[in-house]
Enzyme design. Structure first.
Site, mmCIF file in Angstrom:
data_model
loop_
_atom_site.group_PDB
_atom_site.id
_atom_site.type_symbol
_atom_site.label_atom_id
_atom_site.label_comp_id
_atom_site.label_asym_id
_atom_site.label_seq_id
_atom_site.Cartn_x
_atom_site.Cartn_y
_atom_site.Cartn_z
ATOM 1 N N ARG A 171 0.729 -1.116 -0.188
ATOM 2 C CA ARG A 171 -0.107 0.156 0.038
ATOM 3 C C ARG A 171 0.869 1.271 -0.060
ATOM 4 N NH1 ARG A 171 -2.957 -3.733 -0.696
ATOM 5 N NH2 ARG A 171 -4.949 -3.896 0.064
ATOM 6 N N SER A 245 -10.148 -0.682 3.602
ATOM 7 C CA SER A 245 -9.404 -0.760 4.903
ATOM 8 C C SER A 245 -9.008 0.519 5.406
ATOM 9 C CB SER A 245 -8.133 -1.638 4.698
ATOM 10 O OG SER A 245 -8.752 -2.821 4.061
ATOM 11 N N GLU A 341 -4.263 3.696 6.591
ATOM 12 C CA GLU A 341 -4.289 3.373 5.143
ATOM 13 C C GLU A 341 -4.297 4.734 4.247
ATOM 14 O OE1 GLU A 341 -5.128 -0.473 3.057
ATOM 15 O OE2 GLU A 341 -5.964 1.006 1.922
HETATM 16 N N1 EPU Z 1 -11.155 -10.338 10.620
HETATM 17 C C1 EPU Z 1 -11.806 -10.791 11.890
HETATM 18 N N2 EPU Z 1 -12.592 -9.752 12.130
HETATM 19 C C2 EPU Z 1 -12.844 -8.664 11.413
HETATM 20 C C3 EPU Z 1 -12.080 -8.634 10.144
HETATM 21 C C4 EPU Z 1 -11.122 -9.436 9.799
HETATM 22 O O1 EPU Z 1 -11.218 -11.759 12.480
HETATM 23 O O2 EPU Z 1 -13.553 -7.911 11.744
HETATM 24 C C5 EPU Z 1 -9.923 -11.693 9.986
HETATM 25 C C6 EPU Z 1 -10.567 -12.622 9.154
HETATM 26 O O3 EPU Z 1 -11.727 -13.484 9.387
HETATM 27 C C7 EPU Z 1 -9.371 -12.979 8.321
HETATM 28 C C8 EPU Z 1 -8.261 -11.785 8.385
HETATM 29 O O4 EPU Z 1 -8.840 -11.154 9.576
HETATM 30 O O5 EPU Z 1 -9.027 -14.461 8.723
HETATM 31 C C9 EPU Z 1 -8.245 -10.809 7.202
HETATM 32 O O6 EPU Z 1 -9.397 -10.407 6.860
HETATM 33 P P1 EPU Z 1 -9.710 -10.246 5.193
HETATM 34 O O7 EPU Z 1 -9.373 -11.752 4.586
HETATM 35 O O8 EPU Z 1 -11.287 -9.790 4.964
HETATM 36 O O9 EPU Z 1 -8.463 -9.319 4.725
HETATM 37 P P2 EPU Z 1 -7.921 -7.980 5.391
HETATM 38 O O10 EPU Z 1 -6.663 -8.354 5.807
HETATM 39 O O11 EPU Z 1 -9.052 -7.371 6.240
HETATM 40 C C10 EPU Z 1 -6.922 -7.121 3.024
HETATM 41 C C11 EPU Z 1 -6.862 -5.933 2.402
HETATM 42 C C12 EPU Z 1 -8.144 -5.511 1.639
HETATM 43 C C13 EPU Z 1 -8.277 -6.716 0.751
HETATM 44 C C14 EPU Z 1 -8.499 -7.946 1.516
HETATM 45 C C15 EPU Z 1 -8.432 -9.133 0.251
HETATM 46 C C16 EPU Z 1 -5.291 -4.336 3.645
HETATM 47 C C17 EPU Z 1 -5.050 -3.287 4.517
HETATM 48 N N3 EPU Z 1 -6.543 -4.640 3.351
HETATM 49 O O12 EPU Z 1 -7.936 -7.047 3.995
HETATM 50 O O13 EPU Z 1 -7.985 -4.215 0.800
HETATM 51 O O14 EPU Z 1 -9.435 -6.459 -0.194
HETATM 52 O O15 EPU Z 1 -7.267 -8.232 1.961
HETATM 53 O O16 EPU Z 1 -7.158 -9.330 -0.154
HETATM 54 O O17 EPU Z 1 -4.312 -4.842 3.126
HETATM 55 C C18 EPU Z 1 -8.136 -2.171 1.062
HETATM 56 O O18 EPU Z 1 -6.901 -1.835 1.061
HETATM 57 O O19 EPU Z 1 -8.895 -1.076 1.111
HETATM 58 C C19 EPU Z 1 -8.799 -3.468 0.982
HETATM 59 C C20 EPU Z 1 -10.139 -3.595 1.175
#
Ligand code: EPU
Length: 345
Positions: A171, A245, A341
């Site tokens: 990012r 995010s 972010e």
């Molecule tokens: N999780 C929780 N509770 C929550 C949210 C997440 O326990 O409220 C856990 C989920 O169960 C999962 C883990 O955290 O095991 C990761 O969550 P998720 O797969 O939804 O992905 P993320 O790390 O929250 C990242 C990117 C997103 C992107 C997704 C999919 C960043 C900051 N965010 O989110 O990017 O869409 O992976 O690849 O790297 C963005 O940058 O705006 C964005 C949406």
């Protein structure tokens, strides 16, 4: 290049509410709409705007306005989608910086040129995509990047930058660092490799394959799955204001991670190729009990704790107050500092 006719399209005391996906109130002293490269050069040569500080706005999907903006706001609206080259190894596609990112993804698939499907439905513009090296479901912009054109806001000169020049990180890029506010990205080219190889390693996609029994999805199917996955857990900015995010996933040393696992065995973490460990910020925030909570009219989305939302009429200050409260509680419990972010203005 033929300059666009007529004067620069500039508005004074322009509301930015419609120009940021959080729907936050802010007024720009001057908002200039840039429809072409020639318009960017006219800003550079302008007796007043030329020397004024500038703020470059794309789709407004990664910004939190906490006050009115004195800098000249440049809204990049350069259009155009085209195939600039094709050979046995790849399709090279070019898009104007003002195009909607999702429209580009959908258009490439319609043309039969796969490769961007994992990045479907990311809000924002093409020009903003390299700024923060957007990424989702196992693919980052840098994996499909060829080069970009930008115009230097001091000299008016066009430069073409390759991936190395852009210093892409998680990012992050040179446009968030020393080129911030200094040059306007006008066009971006993408390399879509042949033969197409799906990227299906992400847990949510593996789950779809299990559920549907389709273990060899084509690019259109992956696109449809990504759209469905995102719609299920991320709010549509057209309905609920948000900037995706809100925090980056923090990266810690293996020792720090072991220490946290000792106390919280459930923590979601991903070992990185360089030996560090990335932690799921959403999980950390969720574990602190923030899901669904609010501070004033700013809140934490109830299906994904990493997304802050505008519950209606929130100010940027409320969003920042909520963000600070979250940072403090995550630091208090885990000793980890979350880094926002979006750009806070
Ligand atoms: N999780 C929780 N509770 C929550 C949210 C997440 O326990 O409220 C856990 C989920 O169960 C999962 C883990 O955290 O095991 C990761 O969550 P998720 O797969 O939804 O992905 P993320 O790390 O929250 C990242 C990117 C997103 C992107 C997704 C999919 C960043 C900051 N965010 O989110 O990017 O869409 O992976 O690849 O790297 C963005 O940058 O705006 C964005 C949406």
């Amino acid at each position: 290049m033929t300059p666009s006719p007529g004067p620069l399209n500039a508005q004074h005391r322009a509301s930015l509410r419609e120009h940021n996906t959080f729907g936050l109130p802010a007024v720009a002293r001057t908002l200039v709409h840039l429809a072409s490269e020639a318009d960017v050069r006219r800003v550079v040569d302008h007796p007043e705007y030329g020397r004024a500080p500038k703020f470059i706005l794309g789709g407004g999907s990664n910004v939190v306005f906490t006050h009115d903006v004195d800098a000249v706001v440049l809204k990049v609206e350069i259009a155009g989608l085209s195939l600039v080259h094709e050979d046995a190894q790849a399709w090279i596609v070019e898009a104007g910086a003002g195009e909607s990112w999702h429209r580009l993804v959908a258009w490439t698939l319609d043309q039969g040129w796969p490769g961007l499907e994992n990045l479907a439905l990311i809000p924002g513009s093409v020009g903003a995509s390299p700024v923060q090296n957007i990424g989702a479901y196992g693919v980052e912009l840098k994996d499909r990047f060829e080069s970009l054109d930008a115009i230097d806001l001091v000299t008016g000169r066009k430069v073409t930058l390759g991936a190395t020049d852009c210093h892409f990180g998680y990012r992050d890029s040179v446009f968030k660092q020393h080129l911030a506010g200094k040059s306007v990205i006008t066009r971006v080219r993408f390399r879509l490799p042949k033969p197409w190889q799906p990227v299906l390693g992400y847990l949510d996609l593996e789950r779809r394959m299990q559920e549907t029994g389709n273990h060899q999805p084509d690019a259109r199917t992956v696109f449809d799955w990504i759209c469905a996955i995102r719609r299920a857990k991320l709010p549509d900015p057209a309905v609920i204001g948000n900037a995706g995010s809100f925090f980056k996933n923090p990266v810690v040393t293996p020792e720090q991670c072991r220490d946290i696992i000792g106390r919280d065995p459930e923590i979601v973490h991903y070992p990185m190729p360089d030996g560090t460990v990335k932690l799921a910020a959403g999980w950390l925030i969720d574990a602190c009990g923030w899901k669904g909570k609010s501070v004033g009219r700013a809140g934490v989305y109830d299906k994904q704790a990493l997304v802050l939302v505008n519950r209606g009429g929130a100010s940027g200050a409320e969003v920042v107050t909520l963000a600070r409260a979250i940072q403090e509680s995550v630091y208090g419990r885990f000793g980890i500092r979350l880094e926002p972010e979006p750009i806070i203005v």
